[in-house]
Write a protein that holds these residues in place. Structure first.
Motif, PDB file in Angstrom:
ATOM      1  N   LEU A  39     -29.473  12.058 -18.046  1.00  0.00           N
ATOM      2  CA  LEU A  39     -29.234  11.088 -19.109  1.00  0.00           C
ATOM      3  C   LEU A  39     -27.899  10.422 -18.834  1.00  0.00           C
ATOM      4  O   LEU A  39     -26.854  11.074 -18.845  1.00  0.00           O
ATOM      5  CB  LEU A  39     -29.230  11.778 -20.467  1.00  0.00           C
ATOM      6  CG  LEU A  39     -30.491  12.552 -20.822  1.00  0.00           C
ATOM      7  CD1 LEU A  39     -30.312  13.262 -22.160  1.00  0.00           C
ATOM      8  CD2 LEU A  39     -31.697  11.644 -20.840  1.00  0.00           C
ATOM      9  N   GLN A  40     -27.934   9.130 -18.577  1.00  0.00           N
ATOM     10  CA  GLN A  40     -26.729   8.393 -18.234  1.00  0.00           C
ATOM     11  C   GLN A  40     -26.399   7.441 -19.370  1.00  0.00           C
ATOM     12  O   GLN A  40     -27.213   6.587 -19.744  1.00  0.00           O
ATOM     13  CB  GLN A  40     -26.943   7.628 -16.929  1.00  0.00           C
ATOM     14  CG  GLN A  40     -27.250   8.566 -15.769  1.00  0.00           C
ATOM     15  CD  GLN A  40     -27.584   7.835 -14.487  1.00  0.00           C
ATOM     16  OE1 GLN A  40     -28.165   6.762 -14.503  1.00  0.00           O
ATOM     17  NE2 GLN A  40     -27.197   8.436 -13.373  1.00  0.00           N
ATOM     18  N   GLU A  41     -25.210   7.626 -19.951  1.00  0.00           N
ATOM     19  CA  GLU A  41     -24.823   6.788 -21.077  1.00  0.00           C
ATOM     20  C   GLU A  41     -24.729   5.332 -20.625  1.00  0.00           C
ATOM     21  O   GLU A  41     -24.137   5.020 -19.599  1.00  0.00           O
ATOM     22  CB  GLU A  41     -23.489   7.250 -21.656  1.00  0.00           C
ATOM     23  CG  GLU A  41     -23.126   6.504 -22.920  1.00  0.00           C
ATOM     24  CD  GLU A  41     -21.829   6.986 -23.520  1.00  0.00           C
ATOM     25  OE1 GLU A  41     -21.738   7.042 -24.746  1.00  0.00           O
ATOM     26  OE2 GLU A  41     -20.889   7.315 -22.743  1.00  0.00           O
ATOM     27  N   TRP A  42     -25.327   4.450 -21.433  1.00  0.00           N
ATOM     28  CA  TRP A  42     -25.410   3.027 -21.120  1.00  0.00           C
ATOM     29  C   TRP A  42     -24.707   2.235 -22.213  1.00  0.00           C
ATOM     30  O   TRP A  42     -24.998   2.415 -23.404  1.00  0.00           O
ATOM     31  CB  TRP A  42     -26.875   2.616 -21.038  1.00  0.00           C
ATOM     32  CG  TRP A  42     -27.117   1.162 -20.861  1.00  0.00           C
ATOM     33  CD1 TRP A  42     -27.467   0.261 -21.829  1.00  0.00           C
ATOM     34  CD2 TRP A  42     -27.050   0.415 -19.652  1.00  0.00           C
ATOM     35  NE1 TRP A  42     -27.621  -0.977 -21.293  1.00  0.00           N
ATOM     36  CE2 TRP A  42     -27.366  -0.921 -19.937  1.00  0.00           C
ATOM     37  CE3 TRP A  42     -26.740   0.755 -18.338  1.00  0.00           C
ATOM     38  CZ2 TRP A  42     -27.398  -1.919 -18.983  1.00  0.00           C
ATOM     39  CZ3 TRP A  42     -26.773  -0.240 -17.372  1.00  0.00           C
ATOM     40  CH2 TRP A  42     -27.103  -1.546 -17.690  1.00  0.00           C
ATOM     41  N   ASP A  43     -23.779   1.384 -21.841  1.00  0.00           N
ATOM     42  CA  ASP A  43     -23.098   0.519 -22.799  1.00  0.00           C
ATOM     43  C   ASP A  43     -23.880  -0.790 -22.870  1.00  0.00           C
ATOM     44  O   ASP A  43     -23.845  -1.595 -21.936  1.00  0.00           O
ATOM     45  CB  ASP A  43     -21.664   0.259 -22.347  1.00  0.00           C
ATOM     46  CG  ASP A  43     -20.871  -0.566 -23.334  1.00  0.00           C
ATOM     47  OD1 ASP A  43     -21.468  -1.397 -24.058  1.00  0.00           O
ATOM     48  OD2 ASP A  43     -19.647  -0.391 -23.390  1.00  0.00           O
ATOM     49  N   PRO A  44     -24.623  -1.021 -23.987  1.00  0.00           N
ATOM     50  CA  PRO A  44     -25.452  -2.233 -24.071  1.00  0.00           C
ATOM     51  C   PRO A  44     -24.632  -3.516 -24.188  1.00  0.00           C
ATOM     52  O   PRO A  44     -25.124  -4.587 -23.845  1.00  0.00           O
ATOM     53  CB  PRO A  44     -26.296  -1.995 -25.327  1.00  0.00           C
ATOM     54  CG  PRO A  44     -25.522  -1.042 -26.149  1.00  0.00           C
ATOM     55  CD  PRO A  44     -24.755  -0.183 -25.174  1.00  0.00           C
ATOM     56  N   VAL A  45     -23.387  -3.428 -24.643  1.00  0.00           N
ATOM     57  CA  VAL A  45     -22.543  -4.620 -24.756  1.00  0.00           C
ATOM     58  C   VAL A  45     -22.081  -5.072 -23.365  1.00  0.00           C
ATOM     59  O   VAL A  45     -22.174  -6.243 -23.013  1.00  0.00           O
ATOM     60  CB  VAL A  45     -21.335  -4.354 -25.689  1.00  0.00           C
ATOM     61  CG1 VAL A  45     -20.384  -5.544 -25.710  1.00  0.00           C
ATOM     62  CG2 VAL A  45     -21.817  -4.011 -27.091  1.00  0.00           C
ATOM     63  N   LYS A  46     -21.592  -4.123 -22.576  1.00  0.00           N
ATOM     64  CA  LYS A  46     -21.119  -4.442 -21.225  1.00  0.00           C
ATOM     65  C   LYS A  46     -22.258  -4.541 -20.215  1.00  0.00           C
ATOM     66  O   LYS A  46     -22.091  -5.101 -19.138  1.00  0.00           O
ATOM     67  CB  LYS A  46     -20.123  -3.387 -20.747  1.00  0.00           C
ATOM     68  CG  LYS A  46     -18.831  -3.367 -21.530  1.00  0.00           C
ATOM     69  CD  LYS A  46     -17.899  -2.305 -20.985  1.00  0.00           C
ATOM     70  CE  LYS A  46     -16.591  -2.277 -21.731  1.00  0.00           C
ATOM     71  NZ  LYS A  46     -15.695  -1.213 -21.236  1.00  0.00           N
ATOM     72  N   GLY A  47     -23.407  -3.926 -20.563  1.00  0.00           N
ATOM     73  CA  GLY A  47     -24.543  -3.946 -19.641  1.00  0.00           C
ATOM     74  C   GLY A  47     -24.323  -3.073 -18.420  1.00  0.00           C
ATOM     75  O   GLY A  47     -24.753  -3.419 -17.321  1.00  0.00           O
ATOM     76  N   GLU A  48     -23.653  -1.923 -18.639  1.00  0.00           N
ATOM     77  CA  GLU A  48     -23.390  -1.028 -17.509  1.00  0.00           C
ATOM     78  C   GLU A  48     -23.307   0.421 -17.979  1.00  0.00           C
ATOM     79  O   GLU A  48     -23.126   0.702 -19.164  1.00  0.00           O
ATOM     80  CB  GLU A  48     -22.097  -1.419 -16.807  1.00  0.00           C
ATOM     81  CG  GLU A  48     -20.882  -1.345 -17.685  1.00  0.00           C
ATOM     82  CD  GLU A  48     -19.626  -1.916 -17.027  1.00  0.00           C
ATOM     83  OE1 GLU A  48     -18.529  -1.460 -17.402  1.00  0.00           O
ATOM     84  OE2 GLU A  48     -19.735  -2.796 -16.156  1.00  0.00           O
ATOM     85  N   ARG A  49     -23.430   1.322 -17.025  1.00  0.00           N
ATOM     86  CA  ARG A  49     -23.284   2.747 -17.310  1.00  0.00           C
ATOM     87  C   ARG A  49     -21.812   3.055 -17.567  1.00  0.00           C
ATOM     88  O   ARG A  49     -20.931   2.437 -16.962  1.00  0.00           O
ATOM     89  CB  ARG A  49     -23.805   3.578 -16.138  1.00  0.00           C
ATOM     90  CG  ARG A  49     -25.299   3.512 -15.977  1.00  0.00           C
ATOM     91  CD  ARG A  49     -25.748   4.238 -14.704  1.00  0.00           C
ATOM     92  NE  ARG A  49     -27.185   4.209 -14.564  1.00  0.00           N
ATOM     93  CZ  ARG A  49     -27.884   3.223 -14.012  1.00  0.00           C
ATOM     94  NH1 ARG A  49     -27.258   2.175 -13.505  1.00  0.00           N
ATOM     95  NH2 ARG A  49     -29.191   3.278 -13.944  1.00  0.00           N
ATOM     96  N   THR A  50     -21.562   4.056 -18.446  1.00  0.00           N
ATOM     97  CA  THR A  50     -20.175   4.411 -18.767  1.00  0.00           C
ATOM     98  C   THR A  50     -19.607   5.453 -17.817  1.00  0.00           C
ATOM     99  O   THR A  50     -18.405   5.665 -17.790  1.00  0.00           O
ATOM    100  CB  THR A  50     -20.078   4.977 -20.197  1.00  0.00           C
ATOM    101  OG1 THR A  50     -20.769   6.234 -20.240  1.00  0.00           O
ATOM    102  CG2 THR A  50     -20.648   4.017 -21.226  1.00  0.00           C
ATOM    103  N   GLY A  51     -20.475   6.150 -17.091  1.00  0.00           N
ATOM    104  CA  GLY A  51     -20.032   7.225 -16.203  1.00  0.00           C
ATOM    105  C   GLY A  51     -20.286   8.603 -16.797  1.00  0.00           C
ATOM    106  O   GLY A  51     -20.194   9.604 -16.096  1.00  0.00           O
TER     107      GLY A  51
END
Length: 69
Positions: A39-51
């Motif tokens: 499960l990879q956290e996804w930032d929908p605002v930035k459109g990228e994974r948070t790490g």
């Protein structure tokens, strides 16, 4: 099989806190008991994974069409 899944911050944190113990997804990847989910956290605002990442094992798969799903 290893499955990599983008997960929005709120449900990601709920899994980390132990209050969410399931994942509800369309079974388009043919998930099976024993699969490992990354499960990879996804930032929908930035459109990228948070790490941030969590690893969980599939212990049950509810077949589609059952119980109104």
């Amino acid at each position: 099989m290893n499955q990599y899944l983008k997960t929005h911050p709120e449900p990601f944190q709920a899994v980390a806190d132990g209050v969410k113990t399931f994942e509800f997804r369309n079974n388009d990847r043919r998930f099976r008991v024993g699969d490992i989910l990354y499960l990879q956290e996804w930032d929908p605002v930035k459109g990228e994974r948070t790490g941030r990442e969590q690893i969980r094992e599939v212990t049950y798969v509810l077949p589609g069409g059952a119980y109104g799903v």
